[in-house]
Write an enzyme that holds these catalytic residues in place. Structure first.
Site, PDB file in Angstrom:
ATOM      1  N   HIS A 226      22.277  19.269  -2.064  1.00 22.19           N
ATOM      2  CA  HIS A 226      20.927  18.719  -2.212  1.00 22.19           C
ATOM      3  C   HIS A 226      20.287  18.648  -0.832  1.00 22.19           C
ATOM      4  CE1 HIS A 226      17.586  16.120  -3.226  1.00 22.19           C
ATOM      5  NE2 HIS A 226      17.896  16.227  -4.507  1.00 22.19           N
TER       6      HIS A 226
ATOM      7  N   GLU B  46      14.325  14.531  -5.012  1.00 24.59           N
ATOM      8  CA  GLU B  46      13.360  15.601  -4.841  1.00 24.59           C
ATOM      9  C   GLU B  46      11.958  15.134  -5.261  1.00 24.59           C
ATOM     10  OE1 GLU B  46      14.887  19.457  -5.937  1.00 24.59           O
ATOM     11  OE2 GLU B  46      13.149  19.755  -7.231  1.00 24.59           O
TER      12      GLU B  46
ATOM     13  N   HIS C 173      26.089  17.908  -3.907  1.00 20.68           N
ATOM     14  CA  HIS C 173      25.396  17.115  -4.925  1.00 20.68           C
ATOM     15  C   HIS C 173      25.827  17.423  -6.342  1.00 20.68           C
ATOM     16  CE1 HIS C 173      22.180  14.800  -6.666  1.00 20.68           C
ATOM     17  NE2 HIS C 173      21.582  15.842  -7.194  1.00 20.68           N
TER      18      HIS C 173
ATOM     19  N   GLN D  93      25.935  22.844  -5.601  1.00 19.81           N
ATOM     20  CA  GLN D  93      24.609  22.594  -5.055  1.00 19.81           C
ATOM     21  C   GLN D  93      24.664  21.581  -3.918  1.00 19.81           C
ATOM     22  OE1 GLN D  93      21.240  20.505  -7.421  1.00 19.81           O
ATOM     23  NE2 GLN D  93      20.613  22.616  -7.098  1.00 19.81           N
TER      24      GLN D  93
ATOM     25  N   LEU E  62      19.898  15.973 -16.145  1.00 21.49           N
ATOM     26  CA  LEU E  62      19.760  14.962 -17.197  1.00 21.49           C
ATOM     27  C   LEU E  62      19.434  15.623 -18.531  1.00 21.49           C
ATOM     28  CD1 LEU E  62      17.925  11.948 -15.472  1.00 21.49           C
ATOM     29  CD2 LEU E  62      20.363  12.299 -15.831  1.00 21.49           C
TER      30      LEU E  62
ATOM     31  N   GLY F 209      29.609   8.670 -19.168  1.00 26.61           N
ATOM     32  CA  GLY F 209      28.308   8.918 -18.554  1.00 26.61           C
ATOM     33  C   GLY F 209      27.307   9.383 -19.603  1.00 26.61           C
ATOM     34  N   GLY F 210      26.248  10.022 -19.131  1.00 31.88           N
ATOM     35  CA  GLY F 210      25.164  10.412 -20.031  1.00 31.88           C
ATOM     36  C   GLY F 210      25.593  11.343 -21.143  1.00 31.88           C
TER      37      GLY F 210
ATOM     38  N   GLY G   8      34.944  10.175 -20.808  1.00 30.63           N
ATOM     39  CA  GLY G   8      33.803  10.065 -19.904  1.00 30.63           C
ATOM     40  C   GLY G   8      32.686   9.270 -20.547  1.00 30.63           C
TER      41      GLY G   8
ATOM     42  N   PHE H 248       8.489  18.885  -9.695  1.00 36.95           N
ATOM     43  CA  PHE H 248       9.788  19.052  -9.050  1.00 36.95           C
ATOM     44  C   PHE H 248       9.904  20.493  -8.580  1.00 36.95           C
ATOM     45  CE2 PHE H 248      13.775  16.294  -9.547  1.00 36.95           C
ATOM     46  CZ  PHE H 248      13.102  15.117  -9.306  1.00 36.95           C
TER      47      PHE H 248
ATOM     48  N   LEU I 134      21.643   9.875  -1.945  1.00 33.20           N
ATOM     49  CA  LEU I 134      20.606  10.801  -2.391  1.00 33.20           C
ATOM     50  C   LEU I 134      19.198  10.243  -2.183  1.00 33.20           C
ATOM     51  CD1 LEU I 134      19.736  13.352  -4.049  1.00 33.20           C
ATOM     52  CD2 LEU I 134      19.962  11.929  -6.078  1.00 33.20           C
TER      53      LEU I 134
ATOM     54  N   ARG J 229      16.355  24.362  -4.693  1.00 28.88           N
ATOM     55  CA  ARG J 229      17.137  23.522  -3.788  1.00 28.88           C
ATOM     56  C   ARG J 229      18.000  24.343  -2.835  1.00 28.88           C
ATOM     57  NH1 ARG J 229      19.051  18.575  -7.771  1.00 28.88           N
ATOM     58  NH2 ARG J 229      17.015  17.563  -7.783  1.00 28.88           N
TER      59      ARG J 229
ATOM     60  N   ARG K 130      21.033  24.941  -9.792  1.00 29.69           N
ATOM     61  CA  ARG K 130      20.383  24.085 -10.785  1.00 29.69           C
ATOM     62  C   ARG K 130      19.015  23.640 -10.291  1.00 29.69           C
ATOM     63  NH1 ARG K 130      19.782  18.726 -11.404  1.00 29.69           N
ATOM     64  NH2 ARG K 130      21.385  17.996  -9.957  1.00 29.69           N
TER      65      ARG K 130
END
Lengths: 234, 590
Positions: B245, B258, B356, B243, B407, B17-18, B15, B121, B255, B289, B401
Site C-alpha cells: 500500500h 487511499e 498490505h 500489494q 471488502l 472476519g468479514g 475465521g 478511489f 494504514l 496502487r 487489487r
C-alpha cells in the site's frame, strides 16, 4: 532503565496472582505500551496478553495502565510512566484467566442483552433505506465503539452489578440503535431496559467518559435513554 | 493417541472476519448448524482495520454509473490475470450484497439525497476508462471496515451462529478419499484440542501480511488457512502477488487510507513536488496502487525522499481544511497524531509503501469451492473445502487489487460460498467418517511442538523470517537476490519446524499459538518466494528489475505453487464473460 511492573497469574502454577518487575530499556524511544509488552514477551514467552490490530481499532488490548484503563497499543509510555515505573494490570472487575487476559463473558452478555442489531421488519427497498446526513449524524459518537471494555470495567456500578446493570458500553450501543432513523424497535428496546437496574444503576460517575480510548461519551447516551424511558408511555 | 472430543456441525467456518461472518450468516439464516472458529473475538478480526470503503456501482454519486465500468477497472487493475468470470460476478452481484449490509444496519455516510456516500478511489473510471475519474467507493467515514464487521457480527448474533471464540484451527482432517471433513482446533482458554467435524469447511482465514517486517496488517494476519492448505498438500495460486500500500505511516506501518487521496490529498517529495503528475499524468495520485508504490520507491531511491534519512515521502492533506478532514477522515487524524506525531490539519503525514494485501491464495471457483490441479492440468474440486475473502484466490484481484475491492470481495464471495453450501447441504452431503489415523495426522505439527525439548524461540525466528522477506521479496525484486532469499529460507525451515515451546501449560498459552502461527507464516513465505522467483516478468505488484516488461506470451496465466514438489506450474486465466465479449489485455497506463 524503566521498571515495568506486570500483574502475573497462571492458574496452573500460581496459588495467587503477584506483580513481577521487569527492567526495560526503551532506548530513548516513546514506545507504545503494547510495544513494551511485545518486547518483553520475546524474552519471557509465558507473558500473556491479547492484541490484534495494534492501532486502536480492534479493542483487544484494553488493560489498566498505571491506574487508568486504556488500550496498550495507543498509549505511549510517556503518558503512563510515573516515577520511572510503568504498572500494567488486567482490566479490573472481571475474572482473570491468565496474566493480563480477563474473562469478558459477562461484558459480552450485557452487549447481547440490548439486541445489538437493526430491528426493522418492513420489506426493504430494492436499494438502500434512505437516511439524511442529519439523521446519520446522530450515530456519530455511538457506532465507533470497539467493545474494548475499558469503560464498563472502570464503572463502579458495573463492578457492583455486572449481571444486572448493562454498563456504559452496552448502553452506548443500545442508544446507537435507538438513535437510528432506520430502526423501528424503539418500544421493544425501551421496554427491555425499563427496570431499576439495566439503565438506572448509572450514577453519572463518568469514569467511562474519562477512559474511553475512542473519545466517546456513554454517560451522555445513557442520559438520552433515561429521557426516552421517562417520557415513553408505560 | 488419545481420542479427541468431537463436535459436529453442518458447516464450519474458520475465521471470524468479514468473509467468514458473511458466509456464516447465510447458513445460519437458513437454519443450518453453523460454527465459526475464530482465534480472536470476531470484531477483533483484521477487517476492522479497513478504512476507505467498499467499491461498488450502486449509482449513488453518479446515477448513470454501471457495474460494467467497475468490471473493466478491476480487470485492468489486475493487469489481466484476474479471472473475468469471477470479476463479472462480483461487480454485478455487488450492489445487492451492499444493500443487504445497509438493510442490516451498516451506518454508511450519506449524501444530501439520503443515499450511501461514495468517494473516488484509485483506478476508478467511467465509461471503460474514457469518462474520467469515478467515485464508486461506499464509505462509513473512514471506518468502513469497523462498521461492516460489527454489522456482520450483529447479524450473526441475531441468527444464532455458534461462535467458537478464541479457538485456533491447527490442521485439516482429511478422510480416506482425501475429502476435507473438518479441522482439529484448540480452545485457547482451556488448551483442549477438539476434532471439529463438518460437512463443509470454509477457510476464511484472511491474509498473511506478517510475513513481512513492515506491514499494515494486524498481528493476527499469519496465513493460517494458507499454511493448513499447504500442509494438507493443496496448492496455492498467484502467491507472489503482494500489494504494497502506498501510504503506510513511516516507522509504524499503520494504514492511511487511499480515501485521503480520493478526497483530494496528494503525495509530495522533499522538494514539495507533486511527483505523481510525472508518473501518471491522468490519474496522478489515484493511479493503481502498484504504480503509486513503485513511483514512491523510485523517488526515494533517486534521492528525493523526505526526512533526515530520505526514506519516505509526504502525504499532504492540510489544504482540504479542518472541517472536511474532521467530517471525512476523522480516524486518519487520530492515527496520524498517535503514530506519526503529525497533525494532518497542519503538516503532511510521513508515508512509505507497506505490505498490505495478499492477492494470491487458495484457488477457488465462484462458489467458493477450493480447487487443486490434476495431472493433466485440469481444475479439480477439493471435496469439503471452501475458501473466501483474502485467504482465497477466486481470482478477482489478479496481480493488483483496486482499493475498496477487498471488502466487496469478502462480502460477495462469503455470501456466494454460503449460498452454494446451503444448496449442497439441501441435496445431501455424504462424506466418509474420519478414522482415528486421519485425525491423528492433523495433530502431527501440534504434537511436535508440544513435545519439543530444545530449539529456538519462536518470536526470534519470526523476526528472521520477516527480515528475509522484507529484504529479498519487497516492492522491487531481482532474480539473483531472490535466489539468495530462497537459500536463506531453506536454511530457516528446519529451525522453524523445530521451534521450542518451553511453556507447556494449557490455559491461554499464546506462546503455543504463536509457534503454530509461525509454521503458517513460513509456509506462506516460502510459497511466495518460489512463485516470485519463478515468474520471470513484471506484472501488477510483481516488479522485477531483471524482467521489467510484462510477458503475455509466457505469463498471462496464474502461477500455481505445489507444496509437495515445491515447484510452480501454470493455470489459465478465465476470459469468459457471460454478458459480453472478454476484455483483451492492453498496455496498462493511468
Amino acid at each position: 532503565m524503566l521498571t515495568v511492573s506486570i500483574y502475573r497469574y497462571n492458574p496452573e502454577i500460581d496459588q495467587e496472582p503477584y506483580m513481577q518487575d521487569f527492567e526495560f530499556d526503551a532506548q530513548g524511544k516513546d514506545l507504545m505500551v503494547l510495544d513494551v509488552l511485545e518486547k518483553l514477551k520475546v524474552e519471557d514467552p509465558t507473558l500473556v496478553f491479547r492484541r490484534s490490530c495494534r492501532e486502536g481499532v480492534c479493542g483487544s488490548d484494553g488493560v489498566n495502565i498505571s491506574g487508568k484503563n486504556g488500550l496498550a497499543c495507543i498509549t505511549p509510555i510517556s503518558d503512563a510512566v510515573r516515577g520511572n515505573k510503568l504498572v500494567i494490570r488486567p482490566l479490573p472487575g472481571l475474572p482473570v484467566i491468565r496474566d493480563l487476559v480477563i474473562d469478558m463473558a459477562q461484558f459480552y452478555a450485557q452487549y447481547e442483552k440490548i439486541q445489538p442489531y437493526m430491528i426493522n421488519d418492513s420489506a426493504p427497498p430494492k436499494i438502500e433505506r434512505l437516511q439524511s446526513p442529519e439523521e446519520r449524524s446522530k450515530l456519530d459518537g455511538l457506532y465507533e465503539c470497539i467493545l474494548c471494555a475499558c469503560c464498563s470495567t472502570a464503572c463502579p456500578s458495573f463492578w457492583w452489578n455486572p449481571e444486572k446493570f448493562i454498563g456504559p458500553s452496552g448502553l452506548l450501543q443500545a442508544y446507537r440503535f435507538l438513535a437510528d432513523s432506520r430502526d423501528t424497535g424503539t418500544e421493544e428496546r425501551l421496554s427491555n431496559l425499563d427496570d431499576p437496574f439495566s439503565v438506572f444503576r448509572c450514577h453519572g460517575i463518568m469514569n467511562c467518559v474519562q477512559v474511553c480510548p475512542k473519545g466517546l461519551n456513554p454517560t451522555k447516551a445513557i442520559g438520552h435513554i433515561r429521557k426516552m424511558l421517562i417520557s415513553s408511555p408505560a | 493417541m488419545a481420542n479427541l472430543r468431537t463436535m459436529s456441525f453442518d458447516a464450519v467456518i474458520v475465521g471470524g472476519g468479514g468473509s467468514g461472518m458473511r458466509a456464516a450468516l447465510q447458513l445460519a439464516q437458513s437454519g443450518y448448524n453453523t460454527a465459526v472458529i475464530t482465534k480472536v473475538f470476531p470484531t477483533r478480526s483484521h477487517t476492522v482495520s479497513a478504512q476507505g470503503g467498499i467499491t461498488c456501482a450502486i449509482a449513488s454519486d453518479d446515477p448513470d454509473d454501471q457495474w460494467q465500468w467497475h468490471m473493466y477497472d478491476t480487470i485492468k487493475g489486475s493487469d489481466y490475470i484476474g479471472d473475468q468470470e469471477a470479476i463479472e460476478y462480483m461487480c454485478q452481484t455487488g450492489p445487492e450484497a451492499v444493500f443487504e449490509l445497509e438493510h442490516m444496519g451498516l451506518p454508511f455516510s450519506r449524501t444530501k439525497e439520503g443515499r450511501i456516500y461514495q468517494r473516488p478511489f484509485g483506478g476508478q473510471s467511467k465509461d471503460y476508462g474514457a469518462g474520467g475519474q469515478a467515485a464508486r467507493t461506499c464509505a462509513a467515514a473512514d471506518r468502513t471496515g469497523h462498521a461492516l464487521l460489527h454489522t456482520l457480527y450483529q447479524g450473526n448474533l441475531k441468527n444464532k451462529t455458534v461462535f467458537l471464540t478464541e479457538w485456533f484451527a491447527v490442521d485439516i482432517v482429511q478422510n480416506e478419499d482425501k475429502a476435507v471433513v473438518g479441522v482439529v482446533a484448540i480452545n485457547i482458554e482451556t488448551g483442549e484440542s477438539v476434532y471439529v467435524k463438518s460437512k463443509a469447511t470454509v477457510f476464511a482465514t484472511g491474509g498473511a501480511g506478517r510475513i513481512y517486517a513492515s506491514t499494515t496488517n494486524a498481528h493476527i494476519c499469519t496465513g493460517d488457512g494458507i499454511g493448513m492448505a499447504l500442509r494438507a498438500g493443496f496448492p496455492v495460486q498467484d502467491i507472489e502477488m503482494w500489494q504494497f500500500h502506498p501510504t503506510g505511516i513511516h516507522g509504524a506501518g499503520t494504514l492511511v487510507t487511499e480515501g485521503c487521496r480520493g478526497e483530494g490529498g496528494y503525495l509530495i517529495n522533499k522538494d514539495g513536488e507533486r511527483f505523481m503528475e510525472r508518473y501518471a499524468p491522468n490519474a496522478k495520485d489515484l493511479a493503481g496502487r502498484d504504480v503509486v508504490a513503485r513511483s514512491m520507491v523510485l523517488e526515494i531511491l533517486e534521492g528525493r525522499g523526505c526526512g533526515p534519512e530520505g526514506d519516505h515521502v509526504y502525504l499532504k492533506l492540510d489544504h482540504l481544511g479542518e472541517e472536511a478532514l474532521n467530517a471525512k477522515l476523522p480516524g486518519i487524524l487520530e492515527l496520524s497524531r498517535t503514530f506519526a506525531h503529525a497533525d494532518p490539519v497542519k503538516v503532511p503525514i510521513p508515508v512509505v509503501p507497506t505490505c498490505h494485501y495478499m492477492m494470491g491464495g487458495i484457488p477457488t471457483n465462484v462458489d467458493g469451492q477450493a480447487l487443486t490441479i490434476d495431472r493433466e492440468g485440469n481444475d479439480e474440486v477439493i471435496e469439503g473445502l471452501y475458501s473466501c475473502g483474502e485467504a482465497a484466490c477466486v481470482s478477482v484481484h489478479g496481480a493488483n487489487r483496486l482499493g475498496g475491492n477487498s471488502l466487496l470481495d469478502l462480502v460477495v464471495f462469503g455470501r456466494a460460498s454460503g449460498i452454494f453450501i446451503e444448496k449442497k447441504l439441501k441435496e445431501g452431503i455424504d462424506l466418509k467418517e474420519a478414522t482415528q489415523d486421519d485425525i491423528d495426522r492433523a495433530m502431527v505439527v501440534l504434537n511436535k511442538i508440544n513435545s519439543s525439548t530444545e530449539g529456538e524461540n519462536s518470536a526470534k525466528l519470526r523476526g528472521e523470517l520477516q527480515t528475509i522477506m522484507q529484504n529479498y521479496f519487497g516492492v522491487f525484486r531481482r532474480g539473483d537476490f531472490m535466489e539468495q532469499g530462497v537459500a536463506k529460507l531453506d536454511e530457516l525451515r528446519p529451525r522453524i519446524q523445530n521451534v521450542f515451546l518451553a511453556d507447556k501449560s494449557l490455559a491461554f498459552n499464546t506462546a503455543r499459538i504463536e509457534a503454530l502461527e509461525l509454521q503458517n507464516l513460513f509456509e506462506t513465505a516460502y510459497a511466495t518466494a518460489i512463485a516470485a522467483a519463478g515468474r520471470t516478468e513484471s506484472r501488477g505488484a510483481h516488479a522485477r528489475e531483471d524482467f521489467q516488461e510484462r510477458d503475455d506470451d509466457n505469463w498471462l496465466c496464474h502461477s500455481i505453487y505445489f507444496p509437495g514438489s515445491k515447484e510452480i506450474g501454470k493455470r489459465s486465466v478465465n476470459f469468459s464473460l457471460k454478458t459480453r465479449e472478454p476484455f483483451e489485455p492492453k498496455v496498462r497506463t493511468y
